[in-house]
Design a protein around this motif. Structure first.
Motif, PDB file in Angstrom:
ATOM      1  N   LEU A 197       0.740  -1.214   0.031  1.00  0.00           N
ATOM      2  CA  LEU A 197      -0.068   0.043  -0.052  1.00  0.00           C
ATOM      3  C   LEU A 197       0.960   1.360  -0.098  1.00  0.00           C
ATOM      4  O   LEU A 197       0.429   2.329   0.496  1.00  0.00           O
ATOM      5  N   GLU A 198       2.029   1.023  -0.524  1.00  0.00           N
ATOM      6  CA  GLU A 198       2.650   2.258  -0.703  1.00  0.00           C
ATOM      7  C   GLU A 198       3.415   2.170  -2.338  1.00  0.00           C
ATOM      8  O   GLU A 198       4.417   2.025  -2.658  1.00  0.00           O
ATOM      9  N   ASN A 199       2.260   2.771  -3.124  1.00  0.00           N
ATOM     10  CA  ASN A 199       2.644   3.089  -4.513  1.00  0.00           C
ATOM     11  C   ASN A 199       2.751   4.203  -5.044  1.00  0.00           C
ATOM     12  O   ASN A 199       2.513   4.322  -6.281  1.00  0.00           O
ATOM     13  N   GLY A 200       2.977   5.094  -4.118  1.00  0.00           N
ATOM     14  CA  GLY A 200       3.262   6.658  -4.541  1.00  0.00           C
ATOM     15  C   GLY A 200       4.342   6.691  -5.032  1.00  0.00           C
ATOM     16  O   GLY A 200       4.652   7.974  -5.608  1.00  0.00           O
ATOM     17  N   ASN A 201       5.452   6.005  -4.729  1.00  0.00           N
ATOM     18  CA  ASN A 201       6.899   6.250  -5.255  1.00  0.00           C
ATOM     19  C   ASN A 201       7.033   6.178  -6.656  1.00  0.00           C
ATOM     20  O   ASN A 201       7.494   7.246  -7.320  1.00  0.00           O
ATOM     21  N   TRP A 202       6.653   4.948  -7.155  1.00  0.00           N
ATOM     22  CA  TRP A 202       6.357   4.698  -8.556  1.00  0.00           C
ATOM     23  C   TRP A 202       5.437   3.792  -8.610  1.00  0.00           C
ATOM     24  O   TRP A 202       5.336   2.756  -8.067  1.00  0.00           O
ATOM     25  N   GLY A 203       4.849   3.487  -9.986  1.00  0.00           N
ATOM     26  CA  GLY A 203       4.029   2.587 -10.335  1.00  0.00           C
ATOM     27  C   GLY A 203       4.535   1.507 -10.772  1.00  0.00           C
ATOM     28  O   GLY A 203       5.255   1.391 -11.671  1.00  0.00           O
ATOM     29  N   ALA A 204       4.110   0.104 -10.503  1.00  0.00           N
ATOM     30  CA  ALA A 204       4.483  -0.962 -11.117  1.00  0.00           C
ATOM     31  C   ALA A 204       3.818  -1.314 -12.508  1.00  0.00           C
ATOM     32  O   ALA A 204       2.832  -0.764 -12.660  1.00  0.00           O
ATOM     33  N   THR A 205       4.785  -1.789 -13.365  1.00  0.00           N
ATOM     34  CA  THR A 205       4.418  -1.816 -14.681  1.00  0.00           C
ATOM     35  C   THR A 205       3.618  -3.322 -14.893  1.00  0.00           C
ATOM     36  O   THR A 205       4.195  -3.885 -14.525  1.00  0.00           O
ATOM     37  N   PRO A 206       2.363  -3.078 -15.437  1.00  0.00           N
ATOM     38  CA  PRO A 206       1.973  -4.536 -15.939  1.00  0.00           C
ATOM     39  C   PRO A 206       2.614  -5.310 -16.764  1.00  0.00           C
ATOM     40  O   PRO A 206       3.472  -4.896 -17.446  1.00  0.00           O
ATOM     41  N   ARG A 207       2.470  -6.516 -16.777  1.00  0.00           N
ATOM     42  CA  ARG A 207       3.115  -7.524 -17.538  1.00  0.00           C
ATOM     43  C   ARG A 207       3.208  -7.068 -19.027  1.00  0.00           C
ATOM     44  O   ARG A 207       4.239  -6.982 -19.912  1.00  0.00           O
ATOM     45  N   LEU A 213       4.768  16.869 -15.254  1.00  0.00           N
ATOM     46  CA  LEU A 213       4.089  15.442 -14.938  1.00  0.00           C
ATOM     47  C   LEU A 213       4.934  14.220 -15.088  1.00  0.00           C
ATOM     48  O   LEU A 213       6.233  14.418 -15.574  1.00  0.00           O
ATOM     49  N   ASN A 214       4.510  13.338 -14.489  1.00  0.00           N
ATOM     50  CA  ASN A 214       5.104  11.983 -14.475  1.00  0.00           C
ATOM     51  C   ASN A 214       4.150  10.957 -15.361  1.00  0.00           C
ATOM     52  O   ASN A 214       3.172  10.921 -15.211  1.00  0.00           O
ATOM     53  N   GLY A 215       5.068   9.986 -15.792  1.00  0.00           N
ATOM     54  CA  GLY A 215       4.419   8.941 -16.384  1.00  0.00           C
ATOM     55  C   GLY A 215       4.788   7.495 -15.958  1.00  0.00           C
ATOM     56  O   GLY A 215       4.026   6.652 -16.061  1.00  0.00           O
ATOM     57  N   HIS A 216       5.787   7.660 -14.900  1.00  0.00           N
ATOM     58  CA  HIS A 216       6.084   6.286 -14.202  1.00  0.00           C
ATOM     59  C   HIS A 216       5.216   6.176 -12.758  1.00  0.00           C
ATOM     60  O   HIS A 216       5.753   5.206 -12.212  1.00  0.00           O
TER      61      HIS A 216
END
Length: 418
Positions: free
Chosen positions: A53-63, A246-249
């Motif tokens: 529940l700490e997804n603010g650093n960056w987002g996981a990329t889906p497969r 803005l950020n994309g990651h």
């Protein structure tokens, strides 16, 4: 907690499906269809050791996005300059066009950066309308590095720095009033920093309304949209601002290293050319930022990230993120001693929300709370400082999280209340 297949437990005893594409039936399922969201969650290869529940650093990329990135990376590594000098520029400009379409602005109003911080440094550091005695303004919930940029820039230009604390609890009306009061109190304000979604608490500002008030006073606005883009459902015309980073990651879930700077053509002259650009170069946004070599493969993967998101729909994605957040917040508000900082008013929040235990306002206190959540409940969160009334715990779910995980958090919070 005993070691077991926690992820299977949290979805009702069944292992997550391994499908790599959505079926037509599930793609048209209602937003509260948990089977649909299990299919989405199955697209993410995330740690099973904890509830993340700490997804603010960056987002996981889906497969599918990760696979596309590996393919792009392999080509860049294999062909090197044979590709970079014979077509990569064209391909990157096609990505820029696709990003501009998603942002709702002309292609020549955006440029690539490596992250939102670099985009914001370009805007703040390059702003050239300050004179000695002018003032700049930022708030307690703004990102630390951006606060420092404003202070450095003000020092350089011999301008006054104004810091305000945003209301807690906040409403749309009280937020607009806080900025309106500051604009009236400091007649020499020339520039204001607005963070669309705070990394500290998840509070979403009514940027368009505040920017309109600033424009009436002749105040320029620079918007930090690092956390809001693709977490919330909006495009840049909705903000109606001249300068945005803005950020994309983070919430688009593109690979690490994807940032964007936006400057309206009508406001281009207010941002200086980058020092590394030729003095006789063209007067365009690309001359305002010079990153050196970018991770081209990361940018070339952006269309895959947009395509994955399109399978869900941005509005539906934003609704899901809010629903995950609401699931634990509704219960948390009834727990004695637990203070939820982020308001429930529509438009003022997305996925990110922060809480504080009554009387626990230091980083030491909140670090201990975050450790307790992790060590006792295997729930990973993060303590955040800088909020005027004291530190807090930030909770940031993502699309691979489940409602059952939100319930686990709410249950864990009952142990923390007083």
């Amino acid at each position: 907690m005993p070691e077991l297949n926690r992820r299977a437990l949290l979805i009702g005893g069944a292992a997550l499906p391994t499908a790599t594409s959505l079926t037509p039936a599930s793609a048209n399922a209602p937003n509260n269809d948990e089977a649909f969201w299990r299919e989405i969650a199955a697209e993410y290869d995330v740690t099973r050791e904890i509830v993340q529940l700490e997804n603010g650093n960056w987002g996981a990329t889906p497969r599918p996005v990760q696979a596309d990135y590996f393919e792009k990376l392999a080509r860049v590594n294999r062909d090197t300059s044979y590709y970079s000098r014979r077509g990569m520029g064209r391909d990157l400009m096609a990505v820029r066009d696709r990003l501009a379409e998603a942002l709702g602005v002309p292609s020549d109003e955006i440029a690539f950066t490596r992250n939102a911080t670099e985009a914001m440094k370009t805007l703040i550091g390059g702003y050239n309308r300050l004179t000695p005695g002018d003032a700049v303004l930022y708030a307690d919930l703004d990102y630390d590095s951006m606060q420092d940029c404003m202070k450095r820039m003000a020092l350089r230009e011999r301008a006054e720095v104004v810091r305000i604390a945003l209301p807690e609890p906040a409403t749309k009306a009280s937020l607009i009033a806080a900025y309106a009061e500051a604009f009236a109190r400091y007649p020499r304000l020339r520039l204001v920093l607005l963070t669309h979604v705070s990394h500290r608490t998840g509070l979403a500002l009514p940027v368009r309304e505040i920017a309109a008030l600033a424009r009436e006073k002749g105040i320029d606005v620079i918007v930090d949209a690092a956390h809001s883009w693709r977490q919330l459902d909006f495009s840049l015309p909705d903000l109606d601002c001249d300068f945005v980073g803005l950020n994309g990651h983070k919430w688009l879930a593109a690979p690490l290293g994807v940032g964007i700077v936006h400057i309206r053509k009508s406001a281009l002259s207010k941002i200086d050319h980058d020092l590394a650009t030729a003095p006789d170069g063209p007067d365009q946004i690309g001359e305002r930022v010079h990153t050196g070599t970018l991770n081209a493969a990361a940018f070339l993967t952006v269309p895959a990230a947009l395509a994955f998101e399109a399978r869900i729909g941005l509005d539906r994605k934003s609704q899901r993120l809010r629903a995950l957040r609401d699931r634990w917040v509704v219960r948390a508000r009834s727990i004695a001693g637990v203070q939820v900082l982020t308001p429930d008013e529509p438009g003022l929040y997305g996925a990110i929300t922060a809480f504080r235990i009554a009387g626990k306002t230091s980083m030491r206190d909140n670090g201990a709370i975050a450790r307790q959540l992790l060590e006792r409940h295997r729930i990973f969160t993060v303590a955040r400082d800088g909020v005027e009334r004291g530190a807090c715990i930030r909770v940031t779910p993502n699309l691979f999280n489940t409602m059952a995980e939100m319930d686990l958090l709410a249950e864990a919070l009952t142990e923390l209340g007083v």
